[in-house]
Scaffold this motif. Sequence first.
Motif, PDB file in Angstrom:
ATOM      1  N   CYS A  67      33.975 -11.554 -38.119  1.00  0.00           N
ATOM      2  CA  CYS A  67      34.022 -10.118 -37.828  1.00  0.00           C
ATOM      3  C   CYS A  67      33.303  -9.324 -38.908  1.00  0.00           C
ATOM      4  CB  CYS A  67      35.453  -9.621 -37.656  1.00  0.00           C
ATOM      5  SG  CYS A  67      36.411  -9.541 -39.165  1.00  0.00           S
ATOM      6  N   GLY A  68      33.019  -8.069 -38.581  1.00  0.00           N
ATOM      7  CA  GLY A  68      32.374  -7.182 -39.537  1.00  0.00           C
ATOM      8  C   GLY A  68      31.017  -7.710 -39.963  1.00  0.00           C
ATOM      9  N   ARG A  69      30.768  -7.677 -41.277  1.00  0.00           N
ATOM     10  CA  ARG A  69      29.475  -8.083 -41.821  1.00  0.00           C
ATOM     11  C   ARG A  69      29.467  -9.544 -42.276  1.00  0.00           C
ATOM     12  NH1 ARG A  69      27.538  -3.317 -45.809  1.00  0.00           N
ATOM     13  NH2 ARG A  69      25.786  -4.778 -46.026  1.00  0.00           N
ATOM     14  N   SER A  70      30.550 -10.256 -42.016  1.00  0.00           N
ATOM     15  CA  SER A  70      30.584 -11.690 -42.330  1.00  0.00           C
ATOM     16  C   SER A  70      29.969 -12.494 -41.186  1.00  0.00           C
ATOM     17  CB  SER A  70      32.015 -12.153 -42.594  1.00  0.00           C
ATOM     18  OG  SER A  70      32.501 -11.582 -43.793  1.00  0.00           O
ATOM     19  N   ASP A  71      29.594 -13.729 -41.491  1.00  0.00           N
ATOM     20  CA  ASP A  71      28.950 -14.569 -40.481  1.00  0.00           C
ATOM     21  C   ASP A  71      29.907 -14.906 -39.340  1.00  0.00           C
ATOM     22  OD1 ASP A  71      26.544 -14.602 -41.804  1.00  0.00           O
ATOM     23  OD2 ASP A  71      26.819 -16.600 -42.687  1.00  0.00           O
ATOM     24  N   PRO A  72      29.343 -15.202 -38.168  1.00  0.00           N
ATOM     25  CA  PRO A  72      30.174 -15.584 -37.016  1.00  0.00           C
ATOM     26  C   PRO A  72      30.965 -16.857 -37.279  1.00  0.00           C
ATOM     27  CG  PRO A  72      27.921 -15.081 -36.335  1.00  0.00           C
ATOM     28  CD  PRO A  72      27.910 -15.161 -37.833  1.00  0.00           C
ATOM     29  N   LEU A  73      32.039 -16.975 -36.552  1.00  0.00           N
ATOM     30  CA  LEU A  73      32.861 -18.185 -36.585  1.00  0.00           C
ATOM     31  C   LEU A  73      32.790 -18.757 -35.163  1.00  0.00           C
ATOM     32  CD1 LEU A  73      34.766 -19.739 -38.534  1.00  0.00           C
ATOM     33  CD2 LEU A  73      36.641 -18.364 -37.636  1.00  0.00           C
ATOM     34  N   ASP A  74      31.768 -19.572 -34.929  1.00  0.00           N
ATOM     35  CA  ASP A  74      31.401 -19.921 -33.554  1.00  0.00           C
ATOM     36  C   ASP A  74      32.253 -21.019 -32.928  1.00  0.00           C
ATOM     37  OD1 ASP A  74      29.300 -18.071 -33.492  1.00  0.00           O
ATOM     38  OD2 ASP A  74      27.949 -19.469 -34.521  1.00  0.00           O
ATOM     39  N   ASP A  75      32.866 -21.864 -33.735  1.00  0.00           N
ATOM     40  CA  ASP A  75      33.608 -23.004 -33.204  1.00  0.00           C
ATOM     41  C   ASP A  75      35.068 -22.621 -32.970  1.00  0.00           C
ATOM     42  OD1 ASP A  75      34.763 -25.384 -32.553  1.00  0.00           O
ATOM     43  OD2 ASP A  75      34.146 -26.455 -34.376  1.00  0.00           O
ATOM     44  N   PRO A  76      35.513 -22.516 -31.726  1.00  0.00           N
ATOM     45  CA  PRO A  76      36.908 -22.148 -31.462  1.00  0.00           C
ATOM     46  C   PRO A  76      37.924 -23.052 -32.135  1.00  0.00           C
ATOM     47  CG  PRO A  76      35.616 -22.007 -29.453  1.00  0.00           C
ATOM     48  CD  PRO A  76      34.745 -22.663 -30.485  1.00  0.00           C
ATOM     49  N   ALA A  77      37.532 -24.272 -32.479  1.00  0.00           N
ATOM     50  CA  ALA A  77      38.453 -25.179 -33.167  1.00  0.00           C
ATOM     51  C   ALA A  77      38.825 -24.648 -34.551  1.00  0.00           C
ATOM     52  CB  ALA A  77      37.841 -26.572 -33.287  1.00  0.00           C
ATOM     53  N   GLU A  78      38.014 -23.727 -35.080  1.00  0.00           N
ATOM     54  CA  GLU A  78      38.280 -23.153 -36.398  1.00  0.00           C
ATOM     55  C   GLU A  78      39.086 -21.855 -36.328  1.00  0.00           C
ATOM     56  OE1 GLU A  78      35.028 -24.125 -39.564  1.00  0.00           O
ATOM     57  OE2 GLU A  78      34.003 -23.289 -37.800  1.00  0.00           O
ATOM     58  N   TRP A  79      39.438 -21.418 -35.141  1.00  0.00           N
ATOM     59  CA  TRP A  79      40.170 -20.168 -35.004  1.00  0.00           C
ATOM     60  C   TRP A  79      41.664 -20.412 -35.231  1.00  0.00           C
ATOM     61  CZ3 TRP A  79      37.510 -18.020 -29.921  1.00  0.00           C
ATOM     62  CH2 TRP A  79      36.164 -17.811 -30.196  1.00  0.00           C
ATOM     63  N   THR A  80      41.987 -20.819 -36.446  1.00  0.00           N
ATOM     64  CA  THR A  80      43.355 -21.162 -36.821  1.00  0.00           C
ATOM     65  C   THR A  80      43.684 -20.533 -38.175  1.00  0.00           C
ATOM     66  OG1 THR A  80      42.752 -23.146 -38.071  1.00  0.00           O
ATOM     67  CG2 THR A  80      43.057 -23.398 -35.677  1.00  0.00           C
ATOM     68  N   PRO A  81      44.960 -20.376 -38.496  1.00  0.00           N
ATOM     69  CA  PRO A  81      45.322 -19.849 -39.817  1.00  0.00           C
ATOM     70  C   PRO A  81      44.726 -20.638 -40.971  1.00  0.00           C
ATOM     71  CG  PRO A  81      47.223 -19.765 -38.366  1.00  0.00           C
ATOM     72  CD  PRO A  81      46.147 -20.502 -37.619  1.00  0.00           C
ATOM     73  N   ASP A  82      44.614 -21.969 -40.829  1.00  0.00           N
ATOM     74  CA  ASP A  82      44.085 -22.784 -41.928  1.00  0.00           C
ATOM     75  C   ASP A  82      42.687 -22.340 -42.341  1.00  0.00           C
ATOM     76  OD1 ASP A  82      46.359 -24.304 -42.121  1.00  0.00           O
ATOM     77  OD2 ASP A  82      45.564 -26.013 -40.999  1.00  0.00           O
ATOM     78  N   THR A  83      41.857 -21.995 -41.374  1.00  0.00           N
ATOM     79  CA  THR A  83      40.498 -21.541 -41.677  1.00  0.00           C
ATOM     80  C   THR A  83      40.527 -20.303 -42.554  1.00  0.00           C
ATOM     81  OG1 THR A  83      39.579 -22.446 -39.639  1.00  0.00           O
ATOM     82  CG2 THR A  83      38.373 -20.619 -40.655  1.00  0.00           C
ATOM     83  N   PHE A  84      41.407 -19.372 -42.229  1.00  0.00           N
ATOM     84  CA  PHE A  84      41.437 -18.099 -42.940  1.00  0.00           C
ATOM     85  C   PHE A  84      42.147 -18.226 -44.287  1.00  0.00           C
ATOM     86  CE2 PHE A  84      40.807 -17.165 -38.469  1.00  0.00           C
ATOM     87  CZ  PHE A  84      39.686 -16.336 -38.530  1.00  0.00           C
ATOM     88  N   VAL A  85      43.105 -19.139 -44.378  1.00  0.00           N
ATOM     89  CA  VAL A  85      43.725 -19.429 -45.673  1.00  0.00           C
ATOM     90  C   VAL A  85      42.682 -19.990 -46.632  1.00  0.00           C
ATOM     91  CG1 VAL A  85      45.350 -20.954 -46.869  1.00  0.00           C
ATOM     92  CG2 VAL A  85      46.082 -19.728 -44.815  1.00  0.00           C
ATOM     93  N   GLU A  86      41.875 -20.922 -46.148  1.00  0.00           N
ATOM     94  CA  GLU A  86      40.807 -21.478 -46.971  1.00  0.00           C
ATOM     95  C   GLU A  86      39.857 -20.373 -47.449  1.00  0.00           C
ATOM     96  OE1 GLU A  86      37.167 -24.759 -46.731  1.00  0.00           O
ATOM     97  OE2 GLU A  86      38.405 -24.347 -44.956  1.00  0.00           O
ATOM     98  N   GLU A  87      39.583 -19.419 -46.576  1.00  0.00           N
ATOM     99  CA  GLU A  87      38.671 -18.331 -46.919  1.00  0.00           C
ATOM    100  C   GLU A  87      39.239 -17.450 -48.029  1.00  0.00           C
ATOM    101  OE1 GLU A  87      35.834 -15.365 -44.366  1.00  0.00           O
ATOM    102  OE2 GLU A  87      37.965 -15.396 -43.844  1.00  0.00           O
TER     103      GLU A  87
END
Length: 298
Positions: A67-87
């Motif tokens: 979202c916003g000015r960050s790069d897309p997150l194209d793989d739906p498999a990454e649409w999990t809390p773990d992805t955003f915690v890592e970020e």
Amino acid sequence: MEISEGTVSVRGRRTWYRIAGPWPAEGTRPPLLVLHGGPGVPHGYLTDLDDMTSSGRTVVYYDQAGCGRSDPLDDPAEWTPDTFVEEVGAVREGLGLDRVHLFGHSWGGMLALEYALRRPPGLASLVLAGTCASVPLLASEVRRLMDRLPAGVRETLARHEAAGTTDSAEYQEAAASFFTLWMCRLSPLPEHVARASAAVNAELYGAMLGAEWNITGTLADWDVTERLGELDRPVLVTTGRYDEITPAVVRPLVEGIRGAQWMVFEESAHLSTAEEPERYRAGLESFLSRVESDAQHP
């Protein structure tokens, strides 16, 4: 006001950040790291917190992946809390945020809880704004709020959701009935709030959450209520008097965290930072300053 911008790399993607105030941060006050809501709503609706810099505090925002000015997150498999915690961890590492106050609003508060429960070093405090520890409990309370809307509005929402026509003008007008009561009571919306709302990544939002009043996404069963006792940092919980995050949702959160403080903003719904910005900043700064004083004089 000094503003710095840039990106950090997370798994080869660029996460864009914006820093208000001196950078590198000056003095002994840890920066405030802000996690926005959504998922998929850019950070801009929270920038009333910029004025925290008047007391010498540096405020760090970033747009979460997808979202916003960050790069897309194209793989739906990454649409999990773990992805955003890592970020969160990657942003801290990339910016050298060794010690921070962590602020999370709405979904960002859930993310802050997920992150804090993994016991990362350097968290001075946790601020949970308009958030929950249990999505099933939130869903039941939002359904109760929906029942207070006129029958015709409820019928319109249900009809378009069943038909998959939620982009229609009729649906959007009906949805506004909910948002003006329990999301933001300002009319018209402040420009920065309207701009962020218009820029939501609807696909990411729908996949992880669903409709505000019909939670069907991957977060539908998210619940950390039983783990709240593991938190060992000072915690401030904030809500608005007319927040969709009702007292029934907040009480298990506050009661489950030892020593948690709960602050209610009487003229606000879900966006207290924008609806009562001066009161919000004053209450937040009071909490942060007390945490810092206690750390220096235990």
